[in-house]
Design an enzyme around this catalytic site. Structure first.
Site, mmCIF file in Angstrom:
data_model
loop_
_atom_site.group_PDB
_atom_site.id
_atom_site.type_symbol
_atom_site.label_atom_id
_atom_site.label_comp_id
_atom_site.label_asym_id
_atom_site.label_seq_id
_atom_site.Cartn_x
_atom_site.Cartn_y
_atom_site.Cartn_z
ATOM 1 N N GLU A 95 0.809 -1.221 0.000
ATOM 2 C CA GLU A 95 0.000 0.000 0.000
ATOM 3 C C GLU A 95 0.840 1.268 0.000
ATOM 4 O OE1 GLU A 95 -0.728 -2.640 1.783
ATOM 5 O OE2 GLU A 95 -2.719 -3.220 1.069
ATOM 6 N N HIS A 137 -11.122 -4.402 8.928
ATOM 7 C CA HIS A 137 -11.715 -4.189 7.604
ATOM 8 C C HIS A 137 -13.026 -3.420 7.655
ATOM 9 C CE1 HIS A 137 -8.946 -7.408 6.348
ATOM 10 N NE2 HIS A 137 -9.145 -7.011 5.116
HETATM 11 C C1 LIG Z 1 -2.336 -4.775 4.053
HETATM 12 C C2 LIG Z 1 -3.396 -5.517 3.346
HETATM 13 N N1 LIG Z 1 -3.565 -5.331 2.029
HETATM 14 C C3 LIG Z 1 -4.533 -5.980 1.373
HETATM 15 C C4 LIG Z 1 -5.382 -6.824 2.042
HETATM 16 C C5 LIG Z 1 -6.462 -7.576 1.303
HETATM 17 N N2 LIG Z 1 -6.036 -8.986 1.193
HETATM 18 C C6 LIG Z 1 -6.457 -9.895 2.083
HETATM 19 S S1 LIG Z 1 -5.732 -11.375 1.857
HETATM 20 C C7 LIG Z 1 -4.878 -10.821 0.524
HETATM 21 C C8 LIG Z 1 -3.947 -11.741 -0.192
HETATM 22 C C9 LIG Z 1 -2.868 -12.207 0.697
HETATM 23 O O1 LIG Z 1 -2.010 -13.042 0.023
HETATM 24 P P1 LIG Z 1 -0.906 -13.869 0.779
HETATM 25 O O2 LIG Z 1 -0.178 -12.997 1.743
HETATM 26 O O3 LIG Z 1 -0.090 -14.563 -0.211
HETATM 27 O O4 LIG Z 1 -1.749 -14.896 1.658
HETATM 28 P P2 LIG Z 1 -2.809 -15.987 1.174
HETATM 29 O O5 LIG Z 1 -4.135 -15.320 1.119
HETATM 30 O O6 LIG Z 1 -2.367 -16.524 -0.120
HETATM 31 O O7 LIG Z 1 -2.800 -16.994 2.263
HETATM 32 C C10 LIG Z 1 -5.157 -9.484 0.283
HETATM 33 C C11 LIG Z 1 -4.592 -8.689 -0.811
HETATM 34 C C12 LIG Z 1 -5.205 -6.959 3.430
HETATM 35 N N3 LIG Z 1 -6.002 -7.722 4.172
HETATM 36 N N4 LIG Z 1 -4.203 -6.309 4.056
#
Ligand SMILES: Cc1ncc(C[n+]2csc(CCOP(=O)(O)OP(=O)(O)O)c2C)c(N)n1
Lengths: 325, 319
Positions: A61, A130
């Site tokens: 971000e 959220h």
């Molecule tokens: C700081 C932040 N940015 C965006 C999000 C929205 N978001 C939730 S899960 C996710 C993907 C996360 O990917 P990863 O870290 O690879 O974990 P996975 O979901 O694959 O277990 C996103 C973009 C968030 N919760 N927090």
């Protein structure tokens, strides 16, 4: 005129501005063709404008806002999406110290035509990380404009204006608004920043409400009229600039004000509006200013807890009755 | 490395607990009993289990939005995790946290954060506290490959490396962050390669092989406990379902999904246990039946538990 959702209205605004001006582009996490934005606002844009103008980013971000700012001071007009408003916290330096201050600090040499779109707000049980309403944080930063559209018509018109504005604009979209529908003209139109909208006229009390709370306030007003109380509902539509005149004028007419916002009460948007009324219309008040807001807690997960802290029709009606009687 | 039979069976049971638990969560969601959203851990069980099998009760973990499995692997009770997911008063966080924010401090589970990447500096901080308190605990910090693009990843690991803190940074690389394939947001293939930048070992393991994860974590725990500092362990794995409950995951090629389904960590481990004669078919089935019953009990407990009283929303803001 045709009926479209708030989500569609935002998409139309993005699309029209991207067609009108080649320097407008969108960036953010999963805004592209694979996910189309967390709330599907950017659906179809990557297919139409290409992946470069609808740029998916890593989960970064701070860098999203930083690169958008860098692009903005060198001739582009980025529209950055932060997937949830709560996550603007990660980009706070880039927003509040960089984007907001560059023009001033550099003596007017540059401008930062940047829009930061963010879904935010409670009501879907996704808890403390959220669900927040953080508008007040941003109205405290000189250099930022803050838009808070509550209807599809306003969302489209304000987003178009925000994109054309040469200042950074924080653009708040409440999650529960995306699916609401309204008649919106097919023809081009814009809504200026800094002009409130009287969503319902009334005589006995002024309700100033923002975003999803506009709808709850209108529902409350509908109920109140059955009980003989006529409420005027004002939606400021932007918090910076704030249309003080419309609010003050209404208070002078009704002599009573209830401010309804979803953010935390202390230091919140409602505090600023109260102060405006105290400064400019206190002699016209027949009752103390009343605020309906979140009671200074993080947003809890469990449905009965979340429901307890978020303002609703009953709380608004209760507050109105307190000032009217 | 020879692992005691008992340990292997324990790991098998934990893998099954998580899988059955997640299947139930999925069903309960369909019945409208789970508020909000869910991110299931099915497919990645070997990571949490392989790492946590090396941890003592007083060791710590930090977790993510996809955290049910971490919680269970660290020893949290199924019924109270389930109750939290259903928003009940009997949940570990009394219904305040929900699926994305479960913590159970009594077993060293310092909490899941729904802010991607937020756990890394917190884990480093727990490591710093261990150092200052002069204990020999360690911290395991779970996060996805998507999180490794946050500043917190780089800042947190740098500090932990610099101060030689007892932390395992466990990256669960399931190839996708929501709809974003790793190759579209990173110019390198292995997150583990980033260890070099901070002067710590970065190792890649098959995250669907619980023994491989166990062994890598074992080495990293030894390193951490003996004051040599953190390790970055990248576990290559895959989530069975979409990112969240309603994601059909159409961005993943069918062949890729099929390929990974064949490498299911539980099927593989079971086959291996049978092959090594650690378990007979009957014993393995019996374990699965016991687990299924325990998960049913957890569901019953959670469903029958009361919701918190609305005013409880005002508690716990301050002490
Ligand atoms: C700081 C932040 N940015 C965006 C999000 C929205 N978001 C939730 S899960 C996710 C993907 C996360 O990917 P990863 O870290 O690879 O974990 P996975 O979901 O694959 O277990 C996103 C973009 C968030 N919760 N927090």
């Amino acid at each position: 005129m045709r009926e479209i959702t708030y989500r569609d209205a935002l998409r139309e605004a993005l699309r029209e501005e991207m067609l009108r001006d080649e320097t407008v582009f969108v960036l953010g996490e999963d805004v592209g063709r694979y996910w189309k934005g967390a709330f599907k606002v950017t659906k179809g844009l990557a297919e139409e404008f290409g992946d470069e103008r609808v740029q998916d980013t890593p989960i970064s971000e701070s860098a999203i806002i930083g690169v958008a700012t860098g692009a903005a001071i060198t001739g582009m007009r980025p529209v950055a999406e932060i997937m949830f408003g709560d996550l603007s916290t990660l980009a706070m330096d880039q927003i509040a110290n960089q984007a907001a201050k560059l023009r001033y600090m550099f003596g007017g040499q540059t401008k930062v035509p940047l829009v930061i779109r963010m879904p935010f707000g409670a009501g879907v049980n996704i808890a403390a990380h959220h669900s927040q309403s953080l508008e007040a944080w941003f109205i405290h930063v000189p250099g930022l404009k803050v838009a808070v559209p509550s209807t599809p018509y306003d969302a489209k018109g304000l987003l178009k204006t925000a994109i054309r504005d040469d200042n950074p604009v924080m653009f708040f979209e409440h999650k529960l608004l995306y699916s609401i529908k309204e008649l919106v003209p097919k023809e081009e139109y814009t809504v200026p920043l800094g002009v409130a909208d009287v969503k319902r006229e009334g005589e006995d009390v002024t309700i100033v409400a923002t975003l999803y709370m506009v709808h709850k306030s209108l529902a409350a007003a509908e109920e109140l009229i059955k009980q003989g109380i006529s409420a005027e509902v004002i939606d400021p539509r932007t918090l910076v600039p704030l249309d003080k005149e419309t609010i003050v004028k209404s208070v002078k007419k009704t002599g009573r004000i209830v401010i309804v916002t979803e953010d935390c009460k202390t230091g919140g948007v409602s505090a600023e509006i109260s102060a405006v009324v105290a400064e400019e219309a206190i002699d016209y008040l027949d009752a103390p200013v009343k605020r309906v807001a979140e009671p200074d807690t993080p947003i809890p997960f469990s449905p009965p807890l979340e429901k307890f802290v978020i303002p609703d029709e009953n709380k608004i009606i209760g507050a109105v009755k307190e000032v009217v009687h | 490395m020879t692992l005691e039979k008992r340990k292997k069976i324990e790991m098998y049971r934990k893998l099954l607990e998580i899988r059955h638990f997640e299947e139930k969560v999925y069903d309960l969601y369909g019945q409208n009993l789970v508020p909000g959203t869910i991110h299931l851990y099915a497919g990645q069980e070997a990571v949490a289990v392989g790492v946590c099998a090396n941890l003592r009760r007083d060791d710590y973990i930090t977790s993510t939005h996809r955290g049910h499995g971490h919680c269970i692997a660290k020893g949290a009770q199924l019924n109270r995790v389930m109750a939290e997911i259903l928003g009940k008063k009997t949940g570990y966080c009394k219904g305040k946290g929900g699926s994305m924010h479960i913590a159970n401090f009594s077993v060293g589970m310092l909490g899941a954060t729904a802010v991607v990447g937020a756990g890394l500096p917190i884990a480093a901080g727990a490591g710093l506290s261990i150092r200052l308190r002069k204990t020999d605990q360690v911290v395991a910090c779970f996060f996805g490959e998507g999180a490794s693009n946050q500043g917190t990843f780089h800042e947190g690991i740098n500090m932990a490396a610099l101060w030689k803190l007892p932390v395992l940074f466990v990256c669960e690389n399931n190839l996708y962050a929501m709809g974003t394939r790793q190759s579209r947001v990173m110019a390198i293939e292995n997150v583990a390669d980033r260890g070099v930048a901070y002067g710590i070992p970065g190792v890649v393991v098959d995250g669907n092989d619980v023994m491989a994860v166990y062994e890598a974590a074992c080495e990293a725990v030894e390193r951490a406990r003996s004051g040599k500092g953190p390790t970055l362990i990248e576990c290559k794995t895959y989530r069975h379902k979409g990112h969240s409950r309603f994601d059909p995951a159409t961005y993943r090629p069918k062949e890729e999904v099929e390929e990974w389904m064949k490498r299911d960590p539980i099927t593989r481990f079971r086959a291996r246990l049978l092959e090594m004669k650690t378990l007979t078919e009957e014993e393995a089935d019996k374990i699965e039946q016991d687990v299924a019953a325990a998960v049913e009990d957890a569901v019953k407990f959670a469903v029958e538990s009361p919701f918190p009283a609305p005013e409880e929303a005002l508690e716990h803001v301050y002490i």
